[in-house]
Design an enzyme around this catalytic site. Structure first.
Site, short mmCIF file in Angstrom:
data_model
loop_
_atom_site.label_atom_id
_atom_site.label_comp_id
_atom_site.label_asym_id
_atom_site.label_seq_id
_atom_site.Cartn_x
_atom_site.Cartn_y
_atom_site.Cartn_z
N HIS A 1 -2.62 -1.17 -3.35
CA HIS A 1 -3.75 -0.26 -3.14
C HIS A 1 -3.59 0.99 -4.00
O HIS A 1 -2.73 1.83 -3.76
CB HIS A 1 -3.83 0.18 -1.67
CG HIS A 1 -4.17 -0.91 -0.73
ND1 HIS A 1 -3.93 -0.84 0.61
CD2 HIS A 1 -4.74 -2.13 -0.95
CE1 HIS A 1 -4.35 -1.95 1.20
NE2 HIS A 1 -4.83 -2.75 0.28
N MET B 1 -0.30 1.43 5.21
CA MET B 1 -1.15 1.73 6.36
C MET B 1 -2.22 0.66 6.53
O MET B 1 -2.64 0.02 5.57
CB MET B 1 -1.85 3.08 6.17
CG MET B 1 -0.94 4.28 6.33
SD MET B 1 -1.90 5.83 6.45
CE MET B 1 -2.73 5.85 4.88
N SER C 1 0.85 -1.19 0.00
CA SER C 1 0.00 0.00 0.00
C SER C 1 0.89 1.23 0.00
O SER C 1 1.72 1.39 -0.89
CB SER C 1 -0.95 -0.02 1.20
OG SER C 1 -1.87 1.05 1.14
N THR C 2 0.78 2.11 0.99
CA THR C 2 1.54 3.36 1.02
C THR C 2 3.04 3.07 0.97
O THR C 2 3.56 2.32 1.78
CB THR C 2 1.22 4.15 2.30
OG1 THR C 2 -0.19 4.24 2.45
CG2 THR C 2 1.83 5.54 2.23
N ASP D 1 -4.78 -4.53 6.02
CA ASP D 1 -5.12 -5.40 4.89
C ASP D 1 -3.96 -6.33 4.57
O ASP D 1 -2.82 -5.89 4.43
CB ASP D 1 -5.47 -4.54 3.67
CG ASP D 1 -5.99 -5.39 2.52
OD1 ASP D 1 -6.64 -6.42 2.79
OD2 ASP D 1 -5.75 -5.02 1.36
#
Length: 352
Positions: A189, A281, A163-164, A284
């Site tokens: 993401h 973050m 993600s991030t 997930d």
């Protein structure tokens, strides 16, 4: 960190700076410590006020935002969120910014959506202000790509969730994959348009073939497929371990595509799966990684020191899903070792 997060606003438009300031000042978790209208002013303000995080425009007089971002990440790395009309989701400018180390990209507020945009920006700035940003020269030092004849595949599949901070992390990992790498599936993401652009960009930058996953697609050796997002989660077929299924379903953990959806779908094939959960973050992927490990898969989590945001891997480690925590520079090597035959010559790639 209990004090308000210190924010520096960088934009050449006084009107936009005022709009952003007004929108953020309503959040008592944030403190606006300065404004800058150019890269030069921003550089001086960083030294003077030591912000925790910066909002950065691209279009500025003299040095533009991307040029400044690249220099900043080499000399004084810090969390940066791009706020620009040029960083619409899927744009080349947004991908370039993320590749250079920006944590996220937000389009400048538009008429009718100002309040929601600024509320989203405030939440991002708070969540990302404590992110760990390493000097760029340490993260992206050029490396030699392994030769195909050094790698002999053992039949296992690689799954990666991120993600991030994932754009740069995935670029780093795949820059060290040979052209005959194991079949690899990725859930990152991102919005749908962004994922399409990212796949094209990554395909041009690395040796393996990178493309968006399609429904009922067989992933071959030498291929990396990325979940297309939009209305779909990426699943691994229950009967065919190298076949993708695109599944229409609600968001999971607030995300579509969801890493958990991909990981959990692969549990029937766990003994032939090597999975890694990278920076990001939230949580997930944590449940799915634990389920894969419990079912016999080999599982890795990016370590805290090299994560931009140590969220998803931390939760996975706390839940018992991480078999080994690995720093980003070593993740490609570990993945290739676990998916290679014993007589392969996989080793840590030499630095140039």
């Amino acid at each position: 960190m209990n004090r308000p997060r210190r924010v520096l606003i960088v934009d050449d438009s006084p009107t936009m700076r005022k709009l952003i300031r007004t929108g953020l000042e309503g959040d008592n978790r944030l403190e606006i410590v300065g404004e800058a209208s150019s890269a030069r002013e921003a550089r001086d303000m960083v030294k003077a006020v030591s912000p925790d995080i910066m909002t950065l425009d691209i279009e500025m007089p003299g040095m533009d935002g991307l040029q400044f971002l690249e220099r900043l990440m080499r000399s004084r790395p810090m969390p940066v969120v791009m706020v620009s009309s040029l960083t619409t989701k899927g744009s080349e400018a947004a991908l370039r910014a993320l590749s250079l180390g920006a944590l996220d990209c937000v389009e400048k507020p538009r008429f009718g959506a100002t309040q929601s945009t600024l509320a989203h920006l405030a939440e991002l700035l708070f969540e990302l202000s404590t992110s760990s940003i390493a000097p760029r020269r340490d993260r992206l030092r050029p490396k030699k790509v392994p030769q195909a004849n050094d790698f002999r595949w053992n039949g296992k599949t690689i799954l990666i969730g991120a993600s991030t901070g994932g754009v740069e992390a995935l670029e780093r990992v795949f820059s060290e994959f040979p052209e005959n790498c194991p079949p690899t599936m990725v859930t990152q993401h991102m919005p749908e348009n962004f994922l399409a652009s990212f796949a094209v960009r990554l395909n041009a930058a690395v040796v393996p073939q990178v493309r968006l996953a399609r429904d009922k697609m067989r992933v071959e050796q030498g291929e990396v497929v990325i979940a297309p997002g939009g209305h779909y989660h990426l699943h691994i077929d229950a009967d065919e371990p190298f076949q993708t299924n695109l599944v229409t379903a609600p968001k999971r953990s607030g995300h579509r595509p969801s890493v958990d959806e991909m990981f959990l779908s692969a549990v029937p094939h766990a003994s032939s799966i090597v999975a890694a959960l990278l920076t990001g973050m939230g949580r997930d992927g944590a449940e799915g990684l634990r389920s894969l490990r419990n079912a016999g898969a080999t599982t890795f989590g990016q370590d805290e020191n090299t994560c931009v945001v140590y969220g998803m891997p931390r939760v996975a480690a706390d839940m018992g899903g991480v078999q080994e925590a690995v720093p980003l520079p070593k993740i490609a090597t570990r993945l290739l070792r676990e998916t290679s035959k014993p007589d392969s010559r996989v080793r840590e790639v030499e630095r140039e």
